[in-house]
Motif scaffolding. Sequence first.
Motif, PDB file in Angstrom:
ATOM      1  N   ASP A 182       0.836  -1.204   0.000  1.00  0.00           N
ATOM      2  CA  ASP A 182       0.000   0.000   0.000  1.00  0.00           C
ATOM      3  C   ASP A 182       0.870   1.253   0.000  1.00  0.00           C
ATOM      4  O   ASP A 182       0.605   2.205  -0.744  1.00  0.00           O
ATOM      5  N   LEU A 183       1.910   1.238   0.842  1.00  0.00           N
ATOM      6  CA  LEU A 183       2.805   2.396   0.896  1.00  0.00           C
ATOM      7  C   LEU A 183       3.575   2.534  -0.413  1.00  0.00           C
ATOM      8  O   LEU A 183       3.756   3.649  -0.919  1.00  0.00           O
ATOM      9  N   LEU A 184       4.000   1.417  -0.971  1.00  0.00           N
ATOM     10  CA  LEU A 184       4.704   1.446  -2.256  1.00  0.00           C
ATOM     11  C   LEU A 184       3.831   2.102  -3.320  1.00  0.00           C
ATOM     12  O   LEU A 184       4.308   2.966  -4.079  1.00  0.00           O
ATOM     13  N   ARG A 185       2.571   1.707  -3.401  1.00  0.00           N
ATOM     14  CA  ARG A 185       1.674   2.284  -4.418  1.00  0.00           C
ATOM     15  C   ARG A 185       1.458   3.772  -4.192  1.00  0.00           C
ATOM     16  O   ARG A 185       1.398   4.561  -5.137  1.00  0.00           O
ATOM     17  N   GLU A 186       1.364   4.190  -2.923  1.00  0.00           N
ATOM     18  CA  GLU A 186       1.210   5.610  -2.621  1.00  0.00           C
ATOM     19  C   GLU A 186       2.435   6.400  -3.083  1.00  0.00           C
ATOM     20  O   GLU A 186       2.307   7.493  -3.658  1.00  0.00           O
ATOM     21  N   VAL A 187       3.622   5.841  -2.823  1.00  0.00           N
ATOM     22  CA  VAL A 187       4.863   6.508  -3.217  1.00  0.00           C
ATOM     23  C   VAL A 187       4.932   6.647  -4.731  1.00  0.00           C
ATOM     24  O   VAL A 187       5.283   7.703  -5.264  1.00  0.00           O
ATOM     25  N   ARG A 188       4.573   5.590  -5.457  1.00  0.00           N
ATOM     26  CA  ARG A 188       4.630   5.651  -6.919  1.00  0.00           C
ATOM     27  C   ARG A 188       3.563   6.595  -7.473  1.00  0.00           C
ATOM     28  O   ARG A 188       3.801   7.299  -8.462  1.00  0.00           O
ATOM     29  N   ARG A 189       2.383   6.632  -6.859  1.00  0.00           N
ATOM     30  CA  ARG A 189       1.343   7.560  -7.328  1.00  0.00           C
ATOM     31  C   ARG A 189       1.763   9.009  -7.139  1.00  0.00           C
ATOM     32  O   ARG A 189       1.325   9.897  -7.881  1.00  0.00           O
ATOM     33  N   SER A 190       2.627   9.251  -6.148  1.00  0.00           N
ATOM     34  CA  SER A 190       3.082  10.621  -5.903  1.00  0.00           C
ATOM     35  C   SER A 190       4.112  11.068  -6.940  1.00  0.00           C
ATOM     36  O   SER A 190       4.506  12.235  -6.965  1.00  0.00           O
ATOM     37  N   GLY A 191       4.555  10.126  -7.785  1.00  0.00           N
ATOM     38  CA  GLY A 191       5.534  10.442  -8.813  1.00  0.00           C
ATOM     39  C   GLY A 191       6.972  10.184  -8.402  1.00  0.00           C
ATOM     40  O   GLY A 191       7.895  10.426  -9.185  1.00  0.00           O
TER      41      GLY A 191
END
Length: 226
Positions: A62-71
């Motif tokens: 979940d944290l990984l996806r958030e980091v990638r969504r932030s660019g």
Amino acid sequence: MSRILLLEDDATLGRGVRFALETEGVRAELCAGLAEARALLAQGPFDLLVLDVNLPEGSGLDLLREVRRSGSGVPVILLTANDLETDIVMGLESGADDYVTKPFSLAILRARVNAQLRRGAPPQTEVFTQDGFTFDFAAMEFSKNGVSVDLSKTEQKLLRLLVANRGTTLRRETLIDRVWTDGAAYVDENALSVTVKRLRGKLEDDPSHPRYLKTVYGLGYTWAAG
């Protein structure tokens, strides 16, 4: 100084991994949960994230996806007890750069971490000059007072680390991890001592009293800044 965020809910394992990862120029900040990890990320940039997948309140994915969504393109290594192919594929497709399954060797994890930190590091100066030395690492040409010096690949790797960090003591374990990165499970520490001795023989006027490649007893080696 490279900063690593380590997300691991197992306190004992987390402390052990943090201790293994922290060397000269590397600081690892340990957090036990997603909320703490998010708070740390909000405080400033990290050079690498090491995330446990299976957490009591969610998943490191979940944290990984958030980091990638932030660019953010910060390198991410996942730690998990899951070794199923589907779990590995899910992690990589979510944007992970590497994936390590438990139980794992700390030496292998350090090598994976160092590889990711090197990928994100700024390019090193290819040509180094000092007191009659000229080291061209791109062309693999080395000379002392205009006389060519023949160096092995291992000697070149060690020399490059030392001159790139001149004036700073690099621990023996750090040098072994960074120089011998061919995936070997075990490297005899004597290999480092032998390589240092050979370098001194080729570069120092008096190898028994080195002016440049100095030993810092009990710690490691340093290249004098001059």
